[in-house]
Design a protein around this motif. Sequence first.
Motif: not given
Length: 476
Positions: A294-302, A417-421, A452-463
């Motif tokens: 929850v922390f990580e995903y809300l961070g990306i949305i933020s 590590k993905k979230f740190l990046f 936004t595109t960078v984050y979409l690529v990073l989190y494509k599996s979760e999406l």
Amino acid sequence: MNKLKLFIENFLVYGFGGIISKLIPLMMVPIVTRVMPTTDYFGISDLSNTVVQFASALAVMGMYDAMYRMFFEKEDEEFKKDVCSTALVFTVVMSVVVFLILIVNKNQIAHYFFSDTKYAYIVYISAMATLVGATNGIISAPTRMQNKRKIFLVTNTISPILSYSISIPMLLAGYYTIALPFAAVIAGITMEITFGILNHQWFDLRRFNWDLLKKLLVIAIPLLPNFLIYWVFNSCDKVMITNMIGIGDAGIYSVGSKLGHASQLIYTAFAGGWQFFAFSTMKEDNQVESNSLVFEYLGIISFVATSFICAWSYGLFKVLFSEEYLSGYIVAPYLFLAPLLQMLFQVACNQFLVIKKTWPNMLILSAGAAVNVIINLALIPVLGIEGASIATLFGYIVSDMLCVIVLCKMKLMVVRKKFLFSCLVMVTYLLIWRILFSSKLLSATILALILTTVYLVLYKSELALLFTAVKSKVRK
């Protein structure tokens, strides 16, 4: 999926109710600023709210969160009524004490907060708002704790509408300094009466329990410094701006913070559903992993939301506000991200509350608040209101980092590590925006789309998993 459904339902319903109460005031800011003849008046009105926030923290003394935590301790309804009644008695007594302190020290408070004792009469209104607001939170709590969503939606719609139906005529009549604070008091009284009628069965003065109060205070008292520290983060900068460069600048900063705090719509939506979700799932085996995600995903949305506020801030100010407020555009992105970092901090530090250890929150927040004040002192004379917004943002960054480090050491949180990046990418974006594109709409928007595109690529599996889950749910 049941936990996901529970979180999303509470996020949407309670969040939407909270959003309405924030959205209407946000929409009214351009109207209010154009009715007021100078930036000073908006600064005075906002500083009145600053007084109320500080005094309310003292009056409530963390009892709301302690009450919420203890409410879910047992399934016994009689115990729940004891919790609610004991919390209300304590809060009423504390609210009266704080009310009297404000009245007795009105001149000193006016001098510190408004930089002039002639505004002492505003302290009277702030004292009334404190008395009403502090007890209102306790009386309305059973509605949320019982998950009565429709009532929450209706009341959060009526309250701001009522407030502005009173304040706008007063502003048009020339009562610039008292219109907004006085209207807030009337709306607060109305809501308190409403919730008092709806939730009266949960409160009985005869159910006050000294032993239970002691247990509540064990949780509540360590939270009090946290609320005061939050005040330092969110409001102290306005007081420092008033005393260091002028109340007019505080008015411009306040307008910038209003647009910046549009992120509180996201934060409010989150907070509305978070407490019920967090405490109702706190005993599950995979709670640490769930909380961390929850922390990580809300961070990306933020991060994504902030990037577009950076791109559009100048244009929004140009359209919505008069020229004298235009300089406030620069603080909006910093102050948009800051409440979202506060949201992330609360997600993380909820782990301390689950194990009934609230004192680490205080120490961690204190470090961030100290950074905030120090940077304010250094940057306000140099960068003006932008310096204050940078200080607020850096204070929350420090708090979040310390909290995550401590929780990871305690094995109460996991950070990938993905979230740190992702965090490093966001820092790079902010630097490029501020140096090159702060007032360039098209270039900054393209940069936000790249982020936004960078984050979409990073989190494509979760999406992909989320899309599959939603699709299967719709088919059912």
